[in-house]
Design a protein around this motif. Structure first.
Motif, mmCIF file in Angstrom:
data_model
loop_
_atom_site.group_PDB
_atom_site.id
_atom_site.type_symbol
_atom_site.label_atom_id
_atom_site.label_comp_id
_atom_site.label_asym_id
_atom_site.label_seq_id
_atom_site.Cartn_x
_atom_site.Cartn_y
_atom_site.Cartn_z
ATOM 1 N N GLY A 415 -5.614 -8.684 -18.284
ATOM 2 C CA GLY A 415 -5.524 -7.710 -19.364
ATOM 3 C C GLY A 415 -6.488 -6.562 -19.181
ATOM 4 N N ARG A 416 -7.712 -6.872 -18.775
ATOM 5 C CA ARG A 416 -8.688 -5.800 -18.530
ATOM 6 C C ARG A 416 -8.287 -4.953 -17.322
ATOM 7 N NH1 ARG A 416 -14.588 -5.814 -20.833
ATOM 8 N NH2 ARG A 416 -14.001 -6.535 -22.911
ATOM 9 N N ALA A 417 -7.750 -5.595 -16.294
ATOM 10 C CA ALA A 417 -7.258 -4.829 -15.145
ATOM 11 C C ALA A 417 -6.139 -3.885 -15.568
ATOM 12 C CB ALA A 417 -6.771 -5.778 -14.054
ATOM 13 N N PHE A 541 -10.768 1.183 -27.648
ATOM 14 C CA PHE A 541 -10.977 2.447 -26.932
ATOM 15 C C PHE A 541 -9.608 3.088 -26.753
ATOM 16 C CE2 PHE A 541 -11.221 5.126 -23.182
ATOM 17 C CZ PHE A 541 -12.450 5.761 -23.318
ATOM 18 N N ALA A 542 -9.509 4.376 -27.094
ATOM 19 C CA ALA A 542 -8.234 5.076 -26.968
ATOM 20 C C ALA A 542 -8.414 6.345 -26.151
ATOM 21 C CB ALA A 542 -7.671 5.426 -28.346
ATOM 22 N N MET A 543 -7.474 6.622 -25.271
ATOM 23 C CA MET A 543 -7.426 7.872 -24.521
ATOM 24 C C MET A 543 -6.100 8.553 -24.817
ATOM 25 S SD MET A 543 -7.290 8.626 -20.378
ATOM 26 C CE MET A 543 -5.553 8.134 -20.252
ATOM 27 N N ARG A 544 -6.166 9.797 -25.205
ATOM 28 C CA ARG A 544 -4.953 10.587 -25.391
ATOM 29 C C ARG A 544 -4.930 11.684 -24.337
ATOM 30 N NH1 ARG A 544 -0.838 11.362 -28.848
ATOM 31 N NH2 ARG A 544 0.064 13.453 -29.008
ATOM 32 N N HIS A 545 -3.892 11.690 -23.529
ATOM 33 C CA HIS A 545 -3.709 12.722 -22.502
ATOM 34 C C HIS A 545 -2.366 13.392 -22.754
ATOM 35 C CE1 HIS A 545 -2.884 13.848 -18.025
ATOM 36 N NE2 HIS A 545 -3.354 14.877 -18.710
ATOM 37 N N ARG A 546 -2.445 14.606 -23.272
ATOM 38 C CA ARG A 546 -1.246 15.324 -23.685
ATOM 39 C C ARG A 546 -0.414 14.431 -24.614
ATOM 40 N NH1 ARG A 546 -0.010 17.606 -17.776
ATOM 41 N NH2 ARG A 546 2.140 17.624 -18.511
ATOM 42 N N ALA A 547 0.806 14.076 -24.219
ATOM 43 C CA ALA A 547 1.672 13.325 -25.133
ATOM 44 C C ALA A 547 1.506 11.816 -25.013
ATOM 45 C CB ALA A 547 3.131 13.695 -24.868
ATOM 46 N N ILE A 548 0.622 11.356 -24.146
ATOM 47 C CA ILE A 548 0.472 9.916 -23.908
ATOM 48 C C ILE A 548 -0.795 9.406 -24.574
ATOM 49 C CG2 ILE A 548 0.112 8.145 -22.150
ATOM 50 C CD1 ILE A 548 1.726 9.797 -20.233
ATOM 51 N N THR A 549 -0.673 8.257 -25.240
ATOM 52 C CA THR A 549 -1.841 7.595 -25.816
ATOM 53 C C THR A 549 -1.968 6.201 -25.218
ATOM 54 O OG1 THR A 549 -1.662 8.785 -27.914
ATOM 55 C CG2 THR A 549 -2.958 6.766 -27.910
ATOM 56 N N VAL A 550 -3.154 5.905 -24.691
ATOM 57 C CA VAL A 550 -3.480 4.570 -24.185
ATOM 58 C C VAL A 550 -4.457 3.949 -25.168
ATOM 59 C CG1 VAL A 550 -4.486 3.234 -22.310
ATOM 60 C CG2 VAL A 550 -3.162 5.297 -21.792
ATOM 61 N N ALA A 552 -6.609 0.595 -26.045
ATOM 62 C CA ALA A 552 -7.108 -0.641 -25.448
ATOM 63 C C ALA A 552 -7.863 -1.460 -26.481
ATOM 64 C CB ALA A 552 -8.025 -0.323 -24.275
ATOM 65 N N ASP A 553 -7.523 -2.721 -26.573
ATOM 66 C CA ASP A 553 -8.244 -3.666 -27.413
ATOM 67 C C ASP A 553 -9.126 -4.499 -26.481
ATOM 68 O OD1 ASP A 553 -9.072 -5.915 -28.881
ATOM 69 O OD2 ASP A 553 -7.324 -5.805 -30.196
ATOM 70 N N LEU A 554 -10.425 -4.206 -26.486
ATOM 71 C CA LEU A 554 -11.338 -4.826 -25.538
ATOM 72 C C LEU A 554 -11.763 -6.231 -25.950
ATOM 73 C CD1 LEU A 554 -13.438 -1.626 -24.870
ATOM 74 C CD2 LEU A 554 -11.820 -2.699 -23.299
ATOM 75 N N GLU A 555 -11.451 -6.643 -27.157
ATOM 76 C CA GLU A 555 -11.708 -8.031 -27.548
ATOM 77 C C GLU A 555 -10.563 -8.930 -27.118
ATOM 78 O OE1 GLU A 555 -12.650 -8.398 -31.672
ATOM 79 O OE2 GLU A 555 -14.740 -7.784 -31.368
ATOM 80 N N ARG A 556 -9.346 -8.428 -27.228
ATOM 81 C CA ARG A 556 -8.163 -9.209 -26.847
ATOM 82 C C ARG A 556 -7.739 -8.949 -25.408
ATOM 83 N NH1 ARG A 556 -4.071 -7.170 -29.092
ATOM 84 N NH2 ARG A 556 -2.715 -8.952 -28.622
ATOM 85 N N ASP A 557 -8.374 -7.984 -24.729
ATOM 86 C CA ASP A 557 -7.992 -7.601 -23.362
ATOM 87 C C ASP A 557 -6.516 -7.226 -23.307
ATOM 88 O OD1 ASP A 557 -10.568 -8.124 -22.683
ATOM 89 O OD2 ASP A 557 -10.164 -9.947 -21.545
ATOM 90 N N ALA A 558 -6.128 -6.379 -24.255
ATOM 91 C CA ALA A 558 -4.732 -5.950 -24.353
ATOM 92 C C ALA A 558 -4.682 -4.432 -24.398
ATOM 93 C CB ALA A 558 -4.081 -6.529 -25.600
ATOM 94 N N VAL A 559 -3.537 -3.874 -24.029
ATOM 95 C CA VAL A 559 -3.404 -2.421 -23.984
ATOM 96 C C VAL A 559 -1.976 -2.039 -24.342
ATOM 97 C CG1 VAL A 559 -2.971 -2.497 -21.487
ATOM 98 C CG2 VAL A 559 -3.693 -0.347 -22.551
ATOM 99 N N THR A 560 -1.850 -0.906 -25.051
ATOM 100 C CA THR A 560 -0.551 -0.357 -25.417
ATOM 101 C C THR A 560 -0.495 1.097 -24.975
ATOM 102 O OG1 THR A 560 -0.386 -1.791 -27.353
ATOM 103 C CG2 THR A 560 1.035 0.164 -27.313
ATOM 104 N N VAL A 561 0.619 1.491 -24.392
ATOM 105 C CA VAL A 561 0.848 2.881 -23.986
ATOM 106 C C VAL A 561 1.988 3.429 -24.829
ATOM 107 C CG1 VAL A 561 1.567 4.411 -22.116
ATOM 108 C CG2 VAL A 561 0.008 2.511 -21.649
ATOM 109 N N SER A 562 1.737 4.548 -25.500
ATOM 110 C CA SER A 562 2.756 5.181 -26.344
ATOM 111 C C SER A 562 2.989 6.610 -25.881
ATOM 112 C CB SER A 562 2.304 5.196 -27.809
ATOM 113 O OG SER A 562 2.000 3.898 -28.262
ATOM 114 N N ALA A 563 4.248 7.021 -25.909
ATOM 115 C CA ALA A 563 4.608 8.393 -25.563
ATOM 116 C C ALA A 563 5.974 8.694 -26.157
ATOM 117 C CB ALA A 563 4.637 8.596 -24.051
ATOM 118 N N PRO A 564 6.228 9.951 -26.505
ATOM 119 C CA PRO A 564 7.529 10.305 -27.077
ATOM 120 C C PRO A 564 8.672 9.973 -26.124
ATOM 121 C CG PRO A 564 5.956 12.109 -27.319
ATOM 122 C CD PRO A 564 5.327 11.114 -26.401
ATOM 123 N N GLY A 565 9.734 9.417 -26.688
ATOM 124 C CA GLY A 565 10.938 9.189 -25.905
ATOM 125 C C GLY A 565 10.957 7.923 -25.098
ATOM 126 N N ILE A 566 9.881 7.111 -25.147
ATOM 127 C CA ILE A 566 9.885 5.845 -24.408
ATOM 128 C C ILE A 566 9.441 4.730 -25.345
ATOM 129 C CG2 ILE A 566 9.357 6.979 -22.207
ATOM 130 C CD1 ILE A 566 6.508 5.762 -22.498
#
Length: 572
Positions: A415-417, A541-550, A552-566
């Motif tokens: 998850g962290r990787a 921890f969240a990173m937003r790069h243009r239309a993409i948001t990453v 990260a939940d560092l306690e659960r070692d999980a990550v979600t990627v969101s972007a328009p149209g996907i």
């Protein structure tokens, strides 16, 4: 006709023969500028082996511009006709259909451990994996002739030759052609800042090195002292040869900060202009990627604007920020990246991570505790095209220069990787994957050599042990670089692709690269387009790069990627 530059020699003879036949010795004629020429006919030989004798001193030495060393770095050279390969890439326009390297996905691999066979031809059989992954450019670690059967390639001593154990020069041409046939560009790692210690005969021929400057490897390559004009030409022609005769698309230049040059026109600037001229001649993009620890964007500023003209440069600070945030390691050069130092006195590792993801460098004129001095130059994030910084979670250096060559996956969860992969693959840089990273390869990548000189072998062993002590790592059992088992342990285990967690992480990488291509596209981007947020006491921890948001939940070692149209991508 065969020529060699030996300006201080009073006589030069050539020894030549067909393989297995008796040697013939003939004198060479001195020409202008310290060049010597033999005008005999070598075309009658199906294979022509030769070496040079300087001032009557034995043994005969290989050609400094040898294309092929079939008998090893101490043996005679063999002529190689670059036109022997019948190229199939006649319609090739360059990576990403002529867009070049910038913004594409680079895949760094070492031919000798990419497959168990360790050859170009065996690597060709795995190229479809890279196509399916979404790779744009294959970066090949150095292929120049080295002592022994295997090594990383950074101890090359015949810079024009292709190491015979990998398949030699014609196999490298086949490999490049096969990459182009699959739409993959090829970047070759080249080393001009030093030569290896064993089989290095350049200094016998002329002033290739100078005591005017010193580097970690000893006397510097002579770029600005008497005789440097021919040394510079030696380097530049070598670079152009890979691009022209082997159809390579880009060169990665090793440790350019060690190319000490006080002349009016720095070698890198001269090389950049020469490569640009060749690109116009060939009508395809040719790129130069610098490994530089200077944290100075002058490296990637055009020569017309007073820069050194590199297409891109490696960004170790991004790696360090990711590594510390994900692993918690803060020893050695990682110290500042844990935060709470003179660099970011009020910040922790996630603050540092946010800094490098939005500015490219941590040390941008700020204090470097590891170096004990201010380091780098300020970055104009509104002007710097983010693609000009190559970013990564792992590299051959950052893995192989650990005591046991352990990959990041050995110390963190999948998850962290996955979090680390999302942050750099969807960031503003040009992302680079280290071979096997995409499927969480369990094999380490260790430092290995094959020196036949036992004194040299023991010096390498002792040097590795001392290096890790100096970097603050606890005492560990450092693998013997000279053991075949060390090399064999570093070979990728391709059977892991079908098992877990390897298959899930591979699918994640494929998804991330698809999103990068579909949402971010290939145009210019800026670090100013990135914003980061830390919440929940550092748990998210969240990173937003243009239309993409990453996210990260560092306690659960999980990550979600969101972007328009996907649909949202979620790991695990």
């Amino acid at each position: 006709m065969i020529e060699v530059w030996a300006p201080d020699a009073t006589s030069v003879d050539i020894d030549f023969s067909a393989p297995g036949e008796a040697l013939t010795r003939a004198p060479m004629v001195r020409r202008d500028g310290g060049w010597w020429r033999w005008e005999g006919d070598h075309t009658a030989y199906a294979a022509f082996d030769y070496a040079f004798v300087l001032d009557g001193e034995e043994p005969a030495l290989p050609d400094p511009r040898s294309s092929w060393q079939p008998y090893g770095v101490d043996g005679p050279s063999r002529l190689f006709d670059v036109a022997v390969h019948d190229w199939a890439d006649t319609t090739w326009r360059g990576p990403r259909n002529g867009a070049g390297t910038l913004g594409g996905v680079i895949y760094e691999l070492h031919i000798g451990t990419f497959t168990s066979e360790g050859t170009f031809d065996a690597a060709i059989e795995r190229l479809d994996h890279l196509v399916d992954l979404g790779v744009d450019v294959v970066e090949v670690l150095p292929v120049a002739a080295i002592p022994g059967r295997w090594g990383w390639g950074y101890d090359g001593v015949d810079l024009y030759a292709v190491h015979d154990a990998l398949g030699g020069p014609v196999a490298f041409q086949r490999f490049v052609d096969a990459c182009h046939g699959r739409g993959l560009g090829v970047c070759l790692d080249v080393v001009y800042n030093h030569l290896g210690p064993s089989g290095n005969y350049l200094g016998r021929f002329g002033p290739y090195f100078t005591q005017t400057h010193l580097t970690p490897w000893g006397p510097a390559v002579n770029l600005d002292a008497p005789g440097s004009q021919e040394v510079r030409a030696f380097i530049i022609e070598n670079a152009l040869r890979w691009l022209r005769d082997f159809h390579v698309d880009a060169l990665r230049l090793d440790a350019v900060h060690a190319l000490v040059d006080d002349s009016e026109r720095h070698l890198l600037r001269e090389l950049s202009d020469a490569v640009a001229d060749l690109g116009r001649e060939l009508n395809r993009p040719l790129d130069l990627i610098a490994e530089s620890d200077l944290n100075d964007t002058t490296m990637v500023t055009s020569t017309a604007d007073g820069g050194l003209g590199m297409t891109a440069q490696w960004a170790d600070d991004v790696h360090h920020g990711l590594h510390v945030a994900l692993t918690g390691e803060t020893q050695g050069y990682y110290e500042d990246f844990g935060g709470g130092t003179r660099t970011l006195p009020d910040g922790g590792p996630l603050d540092v991570l946010a800094h490098v993801l939005t500015r490219g460098f941590l040390h941008d004129g700020s204090w470097s505790t590891f170096r004990d001095r201010a380091w780098g130059k300020p970055v104009d994030v509104d002007e710097l095209d983010g693609r000009r910084l190559v970013t990564y979670l792992q590299t051959h250096d950052q893995v192989g220069n650990r005591a046991t060559g352990d990959r990041i996956g050995a110390s963190i969860t999948p998850g962290r990787a996955a979090i680390g992969a999302a942050l750099y693959l969807l960031g503003p840089g040009t992302p680079m994957i280290f071979m096997g990273e995409e499927f969480a390869a369990s094999s380490p990548w260790q430092f290995f050599t094959d020196f036949t000189d036992e004194g040299m072998a023991e010096a390498v062993r002792a040097g590795r042990r001392a290096e890790f002590g100096g970097h603050g790592w606890a005492a560990v059992d450092v693998p013997d670089p000279q053991s075949r088992a060390t090399r064999d342990a570093s070979v990728l285990r391709w059977d892991e692709l079908a098992s877990q967690p390897h298959a899930s992480l591979l699918a994640w990488y494929r998804q991330l690269i698809r999103v990068r291509r579909e949402v971010l596209g290939t145009g210019e981007t800026r670090f100013a387009d990135v914003s980061c947020a830390i919440a929940d006491g550092g748990a998210t921890f969240a990173m937003r790069h243009r239309a993409i948001t990453v996210s990260a939940d560092l306690e659960r070692d999980a990550v979600t990627v969101s972007a328009p149209g996907i649909p949202d991508l979620v790991f695990p």
